[in-house]
Write an enzyme that holds these catalytic residues in place. Structure first.
Site, PDB file in Angstrom:
ATOM      1  CB  THR A 185      -0.952   0.020   1.212  1.00 58.91           C
ATOM      2  OG1 THR A 185      -1.636   1.275   1.223  1.00 58.91           O
ATOM      3  CG2 THR A 185      -0.238  -0.155   2.548  1.00 58.91           C
ATOM      4  CD  GLU A 330      -2.845  -0.284   5.574  1.00 61.54           C
ATOM      5  OE1 GLU A 330      -3.861  -0.184   4.855  1.00 61.54           O
ATOM      6  OE2 GLU A 330      -1.909   0.532   5.545  1.00 61.54           O
ATOM      7  CE  LYS A 438      -5.165  19.519  11.563  1.00 58.86           C
ATOM      8  NZ  LYS A 438      -4.248  18.997  10.570  1.00 58.86           N
ATOM      9  CD1 TRP A 443      -9.179  20.326  12.885  1.00 55.06           C
ATOM     10  CD2 TRP A 443      -9.777  18.165  12.970  1.00 55.06           C
ATOM     11  NE1 TRP A 443      -8.153  19.628  13.458  1.00 55.06           N
ATOM     12  CE2 TRP A 443      -8.488  18.300  13.530  1.00 55.06           C
ATOM     13  CE3 TRP A 443     -10.350  16.896  12.914  1.00 55.06           C
ATOM     14  CZ2 TRP A 443      -7.771  17.217  14.032  1.00 55.06           C
ATOM     15  CZ3 TRP A 443      -9.639  15.827  13.418  1.00 55.06           C
ATOM     16  CH2 TRP A 443      -8.359  15.982  13.962  1.00 55.06           C
TER      17      TRP A 443
HETATM   18  P1  AMP Z   1      -6.485   1.727   0.391  1.00 58.07           P
HETATM   19  O1  AMP Z   1      -5.703   1.010   1.397  1.00 58.07           O
HETATM   20  O2  AMP Z   1      -5.683   2.184  -0.783  1.00 58.07           O
HETATM   21  O3  AMP Z   1      -7.692   0.968  -0.010  1.00 58.07           O
HETATM   22  O4  AMP Z   1      -6.993   3.087   1.061  1.00 58.07           O
HETATM   23  C1  AMP Z   1      -7.722   3.094   2.249  1.00 58.07           C
HETATM   24  C2  AMP Z   1      -8.252   4.458   2.507  1.00 58.07           C
HETATM   25  O5  AMP Z   1      -9.185   4.844   1.506  1.00 58.07           O
HETATM   26  C3  AMP Z   1      -9.026   4.584   3.799  1.00 58.07           C
HETATM   27  O6  AMP Z   1      -8.198   4.705   4.920  1.00 58.07           O
HETATM   28  C4  AMP Z   1      -9.865   5.819   3.545  1.00 58.07           C
HETATM   29  O7  AMP Z   1      -9.126   7.004   3.736  1.00 58.07           O
HETATM   30  C5  AMP Z   1     -10.171   5.705   2.065  1.00 58.07           C
HETATM   31  N1  AMP Z   1     -11.507   5.133   1.887  1.00 58.07           N
HETATM   32  C6  AMP Z   1     -11.831   3.867   1.579  1.00 58.07           C
HETATM   33  N2  AMP Z   1     -13.178   3.729   1.463  1.00 58.07           N
HETATM   34  C7  AMP Z   1     -13.713   4.937   1.724  1.00 58.07           C
HETATM   35  C8  AMP Z   1     -15.047   5.450   1.793  1.00 58.07           C
HETATM   36  N3  AMP Z   1     -16.123   4.700   1.534  1.00 58.07           N
HETATM   37  N4  AMP Z   1     -15.197   6.747   2.123  1.00 58.07           N
HETATM   38  C9  AMP Z   1     -14.140   7.547   2.382  1.00 58.07           C
HETATM   39  N5  AMP Z   1     -12.870   7.122   2.324  1.00 58.07           N
HETATM   40  C10 AMP Z   1     -12.650   5.836   2.006  1.00 58.07           C
END
Ligand code: AMP
Length: 541
Positions: A185, A330, A438, A443
């Site tokens: 990742t 993760e 911010k 926020w």
């Molecule tokens: P990845 O490991 O590349 O799949 O990225 C994970 C991250 O994607 C999460 O920690 C979130 O920040 C973002 N993410 C995944 N699903 C969503 C969702 N439905 N809404 C907002 N953010 C999301």
């Protein structure tokens, strides 16, 4: 006293054995990178996966060896998933959209022995081969006559290798905690980090994601994962589909609106899954060509926040229920899915509507909490927002080769997301912690502001970032791509926020652009956008 139940290990191979025995004639259909459509069944996939183990053994692959893939969603990639993990080696899916230097870093860090690749990545592999000395062979996923003319050393042909082997292989049973697959990742800072799944975590995730208030999968479904098999194992669908005996449609690289629509209709797809950008392409295609979706009932949208306007369009115009889901590499990846509870069914439409827009409730197996900056737990009242932490049997306990040091805080994994959780367990992501704006110490949620912008009829895509402000530290800056043939002004958009958010949340300025930067997994890259706009100053500030 111990229970008197059999201690059969949870094995990835048992998912395919089950599918082959109970759904022998259920189809797996692939649109190959070279354009042809390939069809076979779970029974064929089971036979060929065992044949592929014979290929790997003949190549000298041993338990724990990492075997890389640079490949689209196809039946051959599916076979690699099961064969590599099934023989206790580790299936390492690599994202071909990364820069060659990043891919080489990842392949070397993982110490990949062989890498399977789709022939349309031949140029990329030519660049990579000299950078990856530990890779003993590059296996092209094609027939002999489709082999690329190229300068790749130790080049092998998948179908030639397969033709030379028999399928007389019995899946071994071994410790379910054995590593099965590896996915890097780039979501965190620094170098990409490897998340190492196990047989146990993968099978439990397949169970957990299948439940009715999860993805609700069944043997009556036909599922097309748009999400690539190199992005968190296509959200686990190649495993969950086998567990349920669902028909599987693998789209190869054909992810544009027109291709997706034709596969949906021709194969009778009932459910699909992908990131919002993909669905934007499909929605535009459907609307421009006045098309319908005749069989699709559910779309899983995750990876980034699904804009409310998109959720409503699919429901109102196409009769498709959006399952808004949240998770991370993760987390295998599934953490939450948005579905109603019984008590919501009798609510007035507009109250119900509000509930379905957040990221949903955790599926059993995923525990969540939010904390303030000192690590104190915050209430689940739907108002307090803080750092979101998770734990559970399919959540990482640390990165491959301990990269990045200790990953957990008191046994919980910090997601890097900022969220609220309400008393019913519904979670709402307000931001990535590094994307929060911010302003004057308070926020502002960039996601909320983006969701409002994309609900404007002239806006195709929008991003909100915090831009430097001399008085407030940061103020929201809206960056917009207009829809083709539509016009809208800065003033129109600023006025569009009135009454929808607190006055001090309204963006101070709007910039119109022709394109927005995306990451290798199709998400808006706020990091790149912030870099591009680092010289931006608010008018008069
Ligand atoms: P990845 O490991 O590349 O799949 O990225 C994970 C991250 O994607 C999460 O920690 C979130 O920040 C973002 N993410 C995944 N699903 C969503 C969702 N439905 N809404 C907002 N953010 C999301």
């Amino acid at each position: 006293m111990q229970g008197l139940m059999m201690n059969r290990q949870l094995m990835i191979s048992s998912l395919l054995t089950h599918a082959s025995q109970n759904h022998h004639d259920t189809e797996i259909v692939s649109r190959l990178p070279v354009g042809a459509t390939h069809r076979y069944t779970y029974s064929d996939a089971h036979r060929r996966s065992r044949q592929l183990v014979r290929v790997l053994l003949a190549l000298g692959v041993k338990a724990e060896d990492r075997i890389g893939t640079l490949a689209w969603n196809t039946h051959r990639h599916f076979e690699i998933y099961y064969a590599v993990s099934g023989m206790a080696a580790i299936c390492h899916t690599i994202n071909p959209r990364l820069f060659p230097e990043q891919i080489a870093y990842i392949a070397n860090h993982a110490d990949d022995r062989f890498i399977f690749f789709d022939v349309n990545f031949t140029k990329l592999v030519e660049t990579l081969a000299p950078l990856c000395p530990t890779v003993k062979g590059w296996i092209a996923l094609c027939q002999r006559e489709e082999m690329p003319e190229c300068a790749i050393p130790n080049l092998l042909c998948y179908e030639d290798l397969m033709a030379a082997q028999s399928d007389d292989y019995e899946w071994p049973e071994f410790d379910e905690n054995t590593a099965s697959s590896l996915c890097y990742t780039s979501g965190t800072t620094g170098n990409p980090k490897g998340v190492l799944y196990s047989h146990r975590s993968t099978v439990l995730h397949a169970y957990g994601s299948s439940v009715p208030d999860g993805l609700g999968l069944s043997a009556r479904d036909c599922i097309l994962p748009v999400v690539p098999m190199f992005h968190v194992n296509a959200w686990g669908l190649p495993y969950a589909c086998a567990l349920n005996g669902a028909k599987l449609v693998l789209p190869g690289p054909h992810l544009d609106g027109a291709s997706l629509h034709s596969m949906f209709e021709e194969e009778g797809v009932t459910m699909s899954a992908g990131v919002p950008t993909i669905w934007l392409g499909l929605l535009n295609h459907l609307q421009e060509n006045k098309l319908k979706l005749s069989t699709v009932k559910r779309l899983v949208i995750g990876g980034s926040a699904a804009p409310p306007a998109m959720i409503r369009s699919f429901d109102d115009l196409f009769g498709v229920t959006v399952l808004h889901a949240w998770g991370m590499t993760e987390m295998s990846p599934l953490g939450t899915v948005n579905t109603y509870k019984k008590k919501h069914l009798t609510l007035p439409a507009k109250d119900r509507d509000r509930i379905r827009l957040n990221q949903g409730r955790s599926i059993f197996g995923v525990e969540m909490k939010i904390t303030d900056s000192d690590g104190n737990a915050l209430p689940h009242d739907g108002k307090a927002f803080g750092d979101l932490l998770v734990r559970g049997p399919w959540i990482t306990s640390g990165y491959f080769r301990s990269e990045g040091g200790e990953a957990l805080v008191d046994g919980w994994f910090p997601t890097g997301d900022v969220a609220t959780i309400d008393a019913d367990g519904y979670m709402q992501i307000t931001d990535r912690s590094k994307d929060v704006i911010k302003s004057g110490g308070e926020w502002i949620s960039s996601i909320d502001l983006e969701n409002i912008a994309v609900a404007h009829p002239a806006v195709a895509e929008a991003a909100v970032i915090g831009a430097v402000h001399p008085k407030w530290d940061e103020r929201p800056l809206l960056v917009v791509i207009k829809k083709a043939g539509k016009d809208v002004t800065r003033e129109d958009l600023i006025a569009f926020y009135e009454g929808k958010v607190a006055k001090w949340w309204i963006p101070d300025d709007v910039i119109f652009v022709d394109e927005l930067p995306h990451t290798a997994t199709g998400k808006l890259s706020k990091l790149q956008l912030r870099e591009r706009l680092s010289d931006y100053r608010f008018p008069g500030a």
